[in-house]
Design a protein around this motif. Structure first.
Motif, PDB file in Angstrom:
ATOM      1  N   GLY A   1     -13.862  20.543   0.013  1.00 22.98           N
ATOM      2  CA  GLY A   1     -12.558  20.428   0.670  1.00 22.98           C
ATOM      3  C   GLY A   1     -12.103  19.016   0.953  1.00 22.98           C
ATOM      4  O   GLY A   1     -11.028  18.818   1.523  1.00 22.98           O
TER       5      GLY A   1
ATOM      6  N   ASN B   1     -14.321  23.671   4.030  1.00 28.74           N
ATOM      7  CA  ASN B   1     -15.742  23.379   4.241  1.00 28.74           C
ATOM      8  C   ASN B   1     -16.443  24.512   4.992  1.00 28.74           C
ATOM      9  O   ASN B   1     -17.640  24.737   4.802  1.00 28.74           O
TER      10      ASN B   1
ATOM     11  N   THR C   1      -8.791  29.932   0.429  1.00 26.66           N
ATOM     12  CA  THR C   1      -8.809  29.825   1.893  1.00 26.66           C
ATOM     13  C   THR C   1      -7.425  29.946   2.513  1.00 26.66           C
ATOM     14  O   THR C   1      -7.180  29.454   3.617  1.00 26.66           O
TER      15      THR C   1
ATOM     16  N   GLU D   1      -5.535  16.740   7.734  1.00 28.08           N
ATOM     17  CA  GLU D   1      -5.891  17.961   8.448  1.00 28.08           C
ATOM     18  C   GLU D   1      -5.458  19.190   7.641  1.00 28.08           C
ATOM     19  O   GLU D   1      -4.412  19.186   6.997  1.00 28.08           O
ATOM     20  N   GLU D   2      -6.283  20.232   7.697  1.00 30.61           N
ATOM     21  CA  GLU D   2      -5.896  21.513   7.109  1.00 30.61           C
ATOM     22  C   GLU D   2      -5.135  22.295   8.174  1.00 30.61           C
ATOM     23  O   GLU D   2      -5.687  22.634   9.212  1.00 30.61           O
TER      24      GLU D   2
ATOM     25  N   LYS E   1      -8.056  29.140   6.271  1.00 30.67           N
ATOM     26  CA  LYS E   1      -9.430  28.853   6.677  1.00 30.67           C
ATOM     27  C   LYS E   1      -9.817  27.470   6.190  1.00 30.67           C
ATOM     28  O   LYS E   1      -9.352  27.018   5.144  1.00 30.67           O
ATOM     29  N   ARG E   2     -10.668  26.769   6.919  1.00 27.01           N
ATOM     30  CA  ARG E   2     -11.125  25.461   6.475  1.00 27.01           C
ATOM     31  C   ARG E   2     -12.013  25.632   5.246  1.00 27.01           C
ATOM     32  O   ARG E   2     -12.907  26.474   5.223  1.00 27.01           O
TER      33      ARG E   2
END
Length: 727
Positions: free
Chosen positions: A646, A663, A289, A655-656, A660-661
Motif C-alpha cells: 500500500g 497494509n 480494499t 492518507e487512505e 480498508k487500509r
C-alpha cells in the motif's frame, strides 16, 4: 438454377458482412490516429518465442488455471472449426459435395469432437459467470451475447450436418457420432424436406458467423484481433519504466495527459485490446480494499470516451450498420461520464470477515459511469468527468494489474501521465503529497528534516565506521542509503544491520553522506517530473564526481529508479544492485556465515518494485533459507501475485481516506500463515507490515523484520544484533 441463386446470395451477404466489418475496424483506426504518434517500428521487437508462448500457449490466461484451460479449448476449437466452416460452406455451394480432404473420416470426427468440447467450455464459462458468480466477471446481456453467438454457431453446424445425412442418405457413422445421433431422430423425413432443413441450418450458420464478425470490432471481443498486435508492440525496455518528459520543449502545449488525444496511439491500442475479464481489478490493492480505482474500468472508460470523442471529431459513427442505431455516440445520444462522484459511496463495510473484496468498487463504478443525454463528448473533461481525481490518486503503481493482464495492457503509465498533467499543468495534488514534495524540494527528504542530518545515523553504530566517498575514495560499492534508510528511525536499523554485514564480509564501500539526494522515485510516481529530473541530475553529477561504478541500496524503489530510469538521463556504466542480491551473493560465496540459529516461522512479503518490476524473488528467500532454524512459509498471494503493502506510487506519504487500509489487508494475509516474523526487503514494506501488526494488535508475538536484520542476528547472534530479539 437454385445453386446459382444460392451462390449469388452467398457472395452478396458475405460481401456486405465483410464491408460492415471493415467499416467498424477502419473507424476505430481513425479514432486511434487522434492520439500522439508512437514508434511502432522500435516497439515491435517482441521475441518470437515469448510472443508465441503468450498467444498460442496462453501463458497469462493460465495464471487462472480453470479459466485458462477453458479459453484454450475455445481458442484452439475455433481454429480447428475454421476448416470445418470452409468445408460446410463448400457443401452448401456445391449441393452437398465434400472437400477432397485426406483422411476425411478423421477430419469429421475431429470437427464434431471440437464442437462438443466448445459447448462444454461455453457451459463452464456460463457457470463461472452466473452460477459461481465470480465478482470480476460482468453480468448482463452484453457479456452473454457471445455465449449465444457461439451456441448458435455450434448448434447450426450440428443441425446442418445431421440434415445433410438425412438428405443424402448417409448411414450413421462412428466418425460423426453427434450428427448421426441427431439424424436418427429425423428418420422418415423426405429428402426434399431434409435438403431444405440443411440449407436453413447452412444459412443460419452463415448469418450468425457474419453477425459475429461484424459484432467483434464493436465489442470487447475486438481483442481477438488487437490483443496479438498489442502484445507484439508492447514495450521492450524494463517493465514499468516511465517515459521521459522533455520539459525544455518550448513547443509543448502541455505535459502529461489532460485530453484523450494526449495518449499515444499505442496506449489507445490498449483500450481496444481489453477483454474486460477483470483480472486486473481482481488483484488491484485499491479495488481490493474499497477504493474507487478499478484498472479494468480505467481502460473501459477511456475506450468509451475515445470512441465517443472520435465519433464527434471524425463525424463517423463507430456502429454498423448505421440504420440499426438511433444516433452516433457523442452527438444527441449523449456521452458517458461519471455521475456518482461521492467516493464514500463505494461502501466498504468495516468488520467484514473477508480480507479483501472488489465488489463495492465494481458496484460504484457501474453506478457512476452513465450516459448523459444532450452532452457532447467534446465537452467531457478527461480528468474529472472520465477519471476522477480520487481514482487517479488511489494507485500504488504495484503493476499487479499489468502482470495479470492476458492482452499486455499497461495501466500504470496511463495513471502517472494523468498525475503529471494534474501536477505540472494544474498544480493539483492531495495535501499530504504536496507537503512531501515541498519537503523534498527544501530539505531533500519527505519529512523536511535538515539536509545536514542525512548521515547522522552513521554515529549510531558502535565500533564501526561508515566511510564517506571522500574518506574511502577507492570504494567498490556506493551504498545509496536513501531517505528512508537515513531518516526513518525504523529503517535506520536496517541501514545499520546492512553496514555491519558489509564490514563482516570485507566489502569496500562508502556513502555519499550529506551529498546524497532523494532518488526522486516518489516525486516521479506522484507526477512531479520536474522535481524528479532535478534530483536525478544532482545525483548523477555526484556519481560522476566520485567515479561510482557499483551501487547497492536497501530500497527497491530507489533500486528500480537508479537501475532503469536514471540511464535515460545520462547514468552510464554503473551496476546497480539491491541489498538482497548482494547479501545472497555474500552468503553463497561464504563471505557471510549465518551460524546462529533463529527459531522463527517466517513469511516473506514481496516488494512490488523488487519483484514485479525487477524479477527479484529468489534471492531474499535464499538468504532466509540460509539462516539455521528459519521455517519459511508462503502466503496465498506471493511472488508474481503478491499483494502490495500500500505504500508505492507515493502512497507512503498520503492518507487512505476510504475503504480498508491496504497494509491491514496485507497483514491479515500474512497472519493466515501463523508466522512469528513477517519479513521484507523494503523500508516501505517494513513500515507498512509493522504498522499492520500494531493495527491487528499482534506486535507482541509477530515481528516485522528486514532480511538484513534477520541475517545480522544469524551472523552475530541475537545478543550482538542491533535489533531486539523476537521472543
Amino acid at each position: 438454377m437454385w445453386q446459382i441463386v444460392n451462390a449469388l446470395l452467398f457472395v452478396a451477404v458475405t460481401g456486405y458482412g465483410v464491408l460492415l466489418f471493415g467499416k467498424a475496424v477502419y473507424r476505430r483506426y481513425l479514432y486511434m490516429k487522434l492520439g500522439q504518434p508512437a514508434d511502432f517500428r522500435r516497439q515491435g521487437r517482441e521475441k518470437p518465442g515469448a510472443f508465441m508462448a503468450e498467444i498460442f500457449g496462453q501463458t497469462k490466461l493460465l495464471k487462472d488455471r480453470k479459466s485458462g484451460v477453458m479459453h484454450l479449448v475455445i481458442f484452439y476449437g475455433f481454429i480447428i472449426l475454421q476448416f470445418g466452416a470452409l468445408e460446410l460452406i463448400f457443401k452448401g455451394l456445391t449441393g452437398g459435395k465434400n472437400l477432397p480432404i485426406p483422411g476425411y473420416d478423421a477430419f469429421s470426427l475431429l470437427q464434431e469432437a471440437t464442437v462438443f468440447s466448445i459447448l462444454i467450455a461455453m457451459g463452464y464459462a456460463a457457470f463461472r459467470r452466473y452460477a459461481e458468480k465470480l465478482p470480476r466477471l460482468k453480468k448482463g446481456w452484453k457479456p452473454s451475447l457471445v455465449l449465444f453467438f457461439i451456441l448458435g454457431l455450434m448448434l447450426s453446424v450440428l443441425l446442418s450436418l445431421a440434415f445433410e445425412r438425412v438428405w443424402l442418405g448417409h448411414p450413421a457413422s462412428a466418425y460423426a457420432p453427434i450428427s448421426s445421433a441427431i439424424a436418427a431422430s429425423f428418420v422418415g423425413l423426405s429428402a426434399g424436406a431434409a435438403k431444405a432443413a440443411f440449407y436453413a441450418g447452412w444459412w443460419l450458420h452463415l448469418l450468425i458467423l457474419l453477425a459475429f464478425l461484424v459484432y467483434v470490432p464493436q465489442s470487447k471481443h475486438f481483442h481477438i484481433m488487437t490483443a496479438p498486435v498489442n502484445i507484439w508492440f508492447r514495450r521492450q525496455e524494463p517493465v514499468g519504466r516511465l517515459k521521459k518528459l522533455d520539459l525544455e520543449n518550448e513547443e509543448a502545449e502541455s505535459f502529461g495527459v489532460g485530453r484523450i488525444e494526449d495518449f499515444t496511439q499505442k496506449q489507445m491500442l490498449d483500450f481496444y485490446a481489453c477483454v474486460e475479464c477483470g483480472r486486473c481489478t481482481n488483484v488491484c490493492p485499491a479495488s481490493n480494499t474499497g477504493k474507487t480505482l478499478s484498472p479494468m474500468h480505467l481502460i473501459v472508460k477511456l475506450r468509451d470516451h475515445l470512441v465517443e470523442k472520435g465519433t464527434a471529431v471524425t463525424s463517423k459513427s463507430p456502429w454498423v450498420p448505421e440504420f440499426a442505431f438511433t444516433g452516433p455516440a457523442g452527438s444527441s445520444a449523449g456521452a458517458h461520464m461519471m455521475t456518482a462522484m461521492d467516493d464514500q459511496g463505494v461502501g466498504w463495510r468495516a468488520g467484514d470477515d473477508v480480507v479483501t473484496d472488489i465488489r463495492p468498487t465494481l458496484q460504484w463504478q457501474q453506478a457512476s459511469w452513465k450516459t448523459q443525454t444532450g452532452k457532447s463528448a467534446t465537452e467531457v473533461e478527461l480528468i474529472g468527468d472520465v477519471m476522477t481525481e480520487d481514482e487517479i490518486w488511489s494507485c500504488t503503481t504495484c503493476r499487479n494489474c499489468e502482470d495479470q493482464c492476458p492482452v499486455g495492457n499497461e495501466h500504470v503509465d496511463k495513471i502517472v501521465d494523468l498525475r503529471r498533467h494534474l501536477v505540472l499543468m494544474q498544480g493539483s495534488m492531495p495535501h499530504e503529497g504536496q507537503r512531501a514534495m515541498q519537503n523534498i524540494e527544501r530539505q531533500g527528504n519527505p519529512w523536511g528534516l535538515s539536509r545536514s542530518d542525512r548521515s547522522k545515523w552513521t554515529g549510531e553504530i558502535e565500533g564501526l565506521a561508515v566511510p564517506t566517498v571522500k574518506e574511502n575514495p577507492a570504494f567498490d560499492y556506493l551504498f545509496f542509503v536513501g531517505s528512508m534508510g537515513s531518516y526513518d528511525l525504523r529503517s535506520r536499523k536496517v541501514s545499520r544491520a546492512f553496514v555491519r554485514l558489509l564490514h563482516e564480509a570485507g566489502v569496500s564501500f562508502a556513502i555519499l553522506g550529506n551529498e546524497e539526494k532523494n532518488s526522486g522515485d516518489t516525486p516521479r510516481r506522484l507526477g512531479n517530473e520536474m522535481l524528479f529530473q532535478q534530483l536525478c541530475a544532482e545525483n548523477i553529477a555526484a556519481f560522476e564526481k566520485y567515479g561510482v561504478k557499483k551501487i547497492v541500496t536497501a530500497c527497491p524503489h530507489t533500486f528500480n529508479t537508479l537501475k532503469h530510469e536514471y540511464p535515460d538521463f545520462g547514468l552510464e556504466g554503473v551496476e546497480v544492485q539491491h541489498h538482497s542480491e548482494l547479501l545472497d551473493e555474500l552468503v553463497r560465496t561464504g563471505r557471510l556465515k549465518p551460524q546462529h540459529e533463529l527459531k522463527e516461522r517466517v513469511t516473506y512479503h514481496d516488494s512490488c518494485y523488487l519483484g514485479r518490476y525487477n524479477n527479484v524473488y529468489d534471492q531474499p528467500r535464499s538468504v532466509l533459507r540460509a539462516i539455521p532454524g528459519v521455517e519459511l512459509v508462503e502466503m496465498e498471494r506471493t511472488r508474481e501475485n503478491g499483494m502490495c503493502c500500500g505504500a508505492g506510487g507515493g502512497m507512503m506519504w498520503m492518507e487512505e481516506t476510504s475503504g480498508k487500509r491496504v497494509n491491514a489487508a496485507r497483514t491479515e494475509q500474512a497472519l493466515r500463515t501463523n508466522p512469528t516474523v513477517i519479513s521484507s526487503a523494503c523500508p516501505y514494506c517494513l513500515t507498512m507490515m509493522e504498522d499492520g501488526t500494531k493495527m491487528k494488535e499482534v506486535e507482541s508475538r509477530v515481528k516485522a523484520r528486514d532480511i538484513a536484520e534477520l541475517l545480522e542476528q544469524a551472523v552475530f547472534g541475537s545478543g550482538n544484533a542491533q535489533i531486539p530479539t523476537t521472543h
